[in-house]
Enzyme design. Sequence first.
Site, PDB file in Angstrom:
ATOM      1  CE1 TYR A  18      21.090  88.749 -17.638  1.00 29.11           C
ATOM      2  CE2 TYR A  18      19.236  90.106 -18.316  1.00 29.11           C
ATOM      3  CZ  TYR A  18      20.568  89.979 -17.994  1.00 29.11           C
ATOM      4  OH  TYR A  18      21.388  91.094 -18.048  1.00 29.11           O
ATOM      5  CB  SER A  44      19.071  93.926 -16.439  1.00 29.23           C
ATOM      6  OG  SER A  44      18.465  94.030 -17.712  1.00 29.23           O
TER       7      SER A  44
END
Length: 283
Positions: free
Chosen positions: A188, A175
């Site tokens: 995350y 990401s």
Amino acid sequence: MSDKSFPPQQQEQPGVEQQMTPRPDSGELSYAGSGRLKGKKALITGGDSGIGRAVAIAFAREGADVAFAYLKEEQDAMETWEIVKREGVDCLYFQGDVADKAFCTGIVQKTAARFGRIDILVNNAAEQHYAETIEDISAEQLERTFRTNIFAYFHMAAASLKHMGEGGRIINTTSVTAFKGNPKLIDYSSTKGAIVAFTRSLALSLAEKGILVNAVAPGPVWTPLIPASFPQEKVEQFGENVTLKRAGQPVEIAYSYVFLASQGGSYMTGQVLHPNGGTIVGG
């Protein structure tokens, strides 16, 4: 409503694509294949919806047989299966939790038994929770996020190597948060940083075997994780802070996976592609 914003909405984890407004574009009507993966055998985690669904559809349209895993989103999974099957390729689906090593090992074995081998592994399943501060992240949530987002990648890769020969591809979903961080997604983002290091290290480890390992680092993408993670007012503004002033659609991200899985990516390993709407990372 313009195509750059979304109506306020919220779901429980892990999120269901069929409940999203508007529905994401996973490529069912917009992706046209050209046989770049004809005869290949692919296994995708988190393939029921979002980026995973778009990759499954794209791989099928490029001629690959596809197996995918999902947690519990039965309706989404069956929809993905039906779309993939219409392409005339073989398709398997597995319901279960990739945070469980035994499940990872089992689906790899079942995929290899059906397809004969695994040419492409896409580690994509992820868990994401919004938290105002680090104090709001429980030990249970921290461990759960790491088990799903990075431990599973280890387990899937280790099991798949027994069935993957020279020319095999492992593609990991990281990401943009791995590179620029996110104050509300600390656990995350941490797992996504670990995925970058995992990708680079595994690429070095497998180079002599002729297996290529790369990653894709999407920016904001309209997937079920978004209404299942963020407050409604954040969903409404989702994607507006990038250069292109909008969130991406899953099909726009799938092209990166097809490139890395195909002959076009034959001279790349240990690399990260950045379909992120214009965010500049890494210098």
